[in-house]
Write a protein that holds these residues in place. Structure first.
Motif, PDB file in Angstrom:
ATOM      1  N   GLN A 164       0.842  -1.216   0.000  1.00 66.04           N
ATOM      2  CA  GLN A 164       0.000   0.000   0.000  1.00 66.04           C
ATOM      3  C   GLN A 164       0.875   1.264   0.000  1.00 66.04           C
ATOM      4  OE1 GLN A 164      -2.385  -0.719   3.511  1.00 66.04           O
ATOM      5  NE2 GLN A 164      -3.860  -2.009   2.422  1.00 66.04           N
ATOM      6  N   LEU A 165       1.963   1.215   0.763  1.00 70.23           N
ATOM      7  CA  LEU A 165       2.861   2.377   0.824  1.00 70.23           C
ATOM      8  C   LEU A 165       3.512   2.636  -0.544  1.00 70.23           C
ATOM      9  CD1 LEU A 165       4.472   4.514   2.556  1.00 70.23           C
ATOM     10  CD2 LEU A 165       6.221   2.741   2.799  1.00 70.23           C
ATOM     11  N   GLY A 166       4.031   1.561  -1.159  1.00 72.30           N
ATOM     12  CA  GLY A 166       4.669   1.700  -2.470  1.00 72.30           C
ATOM     13  C   GLY A 166       3.700   2.249  -3.505  1.00 72.30           C
ATOM     14  N   ARG A 167       2.481   1.744  -3.431  1.00 66.96           N
ATOM     15  CA  ARG A 167       1.457   2.193  -4.379  1.00 66.96           C
ATOM     16  C   ARG A 167       1.170   3.692  -4.187  1.00 66.96           C
ATOM     17  NH1 ARG A 167      -4.276  -0.396  -5.767  1.00 66.96           N
ATOM     18  NH2 ARG A 167      -5.278   1.500  -6.449  1.00 66.96           N
ATOM     19  N   ARG A 168       1.021   4.094  -2.919  1.00 74.06           N
ATOM     20  CA  ARG A 168       0.755   5.507  -2.636  1.00 74.06           C
ATOM     21  C   ARG A 168       1.899   6.386  -3.161  1.00 74.06           C
ATOM     22  NH1 ARG A 168       2.137   8.636   1.586  1.00 74.06           N
ATOM     23  NH2 ARG A 168       2.558   6.992   3.110  1.00 74.06           N
ATOM     24  N   LEU A 169       3.119   5.877  -3.067  1.00 75.45           N
ATOM     25  CA  LEU A 169       4.290   6.659  -3.517  1.00 75.45           C
ATOM     26  C   LEU A 169       4.599   6.409  -4.994  1.00 75.45           C
ATOM     27  CD1 LEU A 169       6.562   6.129  -0.369  1.00 75.45           C
ATOM     28  CD2 LEU A 169       5.114   8.095  -0.914  1.00 75.45           C
TER      29      LEU A 169
END
Ligand code: DGY
Length: 414
Positions: free
Chosen positions: A208-213
């Motif tokens: 989720q973090l990678g996707r947000r970034l």
């Protein structure tokens, strides 16, 4: 001899059955897509009976390469609802729907082995693949180094998903807001063999973090709580650099930058030596803390061309004490678990990399003993994903591509 022939036939049949047209799935059901390092090992297996097909495997993998050089850990060629997290969760924008992380970069090493099977036939193929493999190597050197060691940004990148190496880092992460999701892995295999919910919540949180970034490496470096310099990534990158250097030279390329990279990576290896533990260990880049783990990846030093007498003594000891070495965790560690994925079980793929390294570095006796024990394990317990190191019992998925490839290319030879 007859039974060995039969096993070779079976191993070839597994690769053929897991072929989805230009790429191989690790195993039907549990892993229904193209995984990066599984695929590289599949190419090595195919090269033993179908060199053309081996090249195709690698070429398909590099079709998924991103514009910046990154080669994803999964390529979602055709959607399969039986796997989570699928392409919609990762939301990546490469040429083929993919995940946003990498895996141990053994493709260059495996490509070199494929090439060596038939150099003449592979000359054009290698010529076309070389710049792509170099671009991936450069990407790793650009984004993943810490004091010369190579970092992982997600436990899945190392392939060693739930290794105790990540426990301290994962314990510091808050995944309370990860939300609802449905795991698919435990629908295919025994949940006792798989990572826990605690781990899975954090795997998904990092996705989720990678996707947000938007999978921006600079942003992830600044924000992600998970950045660990690790033996798997460091040793395989160093080995790949040595292979790229050799291939580049043979192709008449300027390899001076790769030679400099090898020096940097060698310096990085020494930063993974945990003196107190007496082994190659993982270190959390944010906290500076050691994981305190000797895993099967710690024994990849020889594969990377790094000699280490203390590791050799440890290996001899574990090979004496454990009927089916090399366990993925120190059998004396509190975290040791004979069945749970990377917290104890033996993996034929890692054994092969260790064994190839031992042979290269002149440890012929240990190399042969490990190949023999791995062959016995497969002959007695089948082409499983991984094995209980004490009983040899099969665990995880069955009819596994890389276990079959290991038989063909290494353990089942001679
Ligand atoms: C999984 O889904 O368990 C894989 O190991 C991720 O690469």
């Amino acid at each position: 001899m007859t039974s060995e022939n039969t096993l070779t036939d079976q191993a070839q049949q597994i690769l053929i059955d897991n072929d989805r047209g230009g790429y191989t799935v690790p195993t039907a059901g549990l892993y229904p897509y193209q995984w990066n390092w599984d695929s590289a090992v599949a190419a090595f297996g195919f090269a033993q009976f179908d060199v053309e097909r081996a090249w195709v495997e690698l070429e398909t993998l590099f079709q998924g390469q991103w514009a910046d050089g990154m080669v994803p850990h999964i390529l979602f060629h055709k959607n399969d609802p039986g796997y989570f997290p699928g392409p919609d969760v990762w939301a990546c924008e490469g040429p083929i729907p993919s995940s946003g992380i990498i895996q141990p970069p053994i493709a260059a090493t495996m490509a070199r082995f494929v090439w060596e099977q038939d150099r003449e036939m592979g000359q054009t193929r290698m010529g076309a693949l070389y710049p792509k493999m170099l671009a991936w190597h450069n990407w790793i050197m650009r984004w993943r180094l810490h004091m010369g060691a190579v970092c992982t940004t997600h436990p899945w990148e190392t392939g060693r998903d739930n290794a105790p190496d990540w426990d301290k880092t994962m314990a510091r992460m808050d995944a309370s807001d990860v939300g609802e999701y449905t795991r698919r892995d435990t629908a295919h295999v025994n949940s006792e063999d798989r990572p826990t919910k605690f781990d899975y919540d954090r795997y998904i949180k990092l996705v989720q973090l990678g996707r947000r970034l938007k999978w921006d490496q600079a942003a992830m470096m600044a924000e992600s709580p998970f950045r660990v310099a690790d033996p798997t990534m460091t040793f395989t990158t160093l080995r790949a650099a040595r292979d790229l250097h050799a291939v580049g030279e043979a192709l008449g390329k300027d390899v001076s930058q790769i030679a400099a990279d090898i020096k940097r990576l060698e310096a990085g290896v020494s930063t993974l030596w945990n003196k107190e533990l007496g082994g190659f260990d993982s270190r959390d880049v944010h906290s500076g803390e050691w994981a305190g783990c000797v895993s099967n990846a710690s024994y990849l030093c020889w594969f990377a061309g790094v000699e280490n007498p203390a590791m050799l003594a440890r290996l001899r000891d574990v090979m004496e004490r454990v009927p089916y070495p090399v366990p993925s965790n120190d059998p004396d560690a509190e975290t040791f678990d004979v069945r749970r994925y990377w917290r104890g079980p033996t993996w034929a793929i890692v054994n092969m990399l260790i064994g190839l390294g031992l042979k290269d570095m002149g440890h012929e006796k240990e190399a042969q003993a490990l190949a023999k024990k791995t062959a016995d394990l497969i002959a007695e317990h089948g082409f499983a994903e991984y094995f209980d190191p004490f009983s040899g019992d099969a665990a995880g998925g069955g009819s596994f591509t890389w276990t079959a490839a290991v038989w063909l290319a290494w353990a089942g030879r001679d």
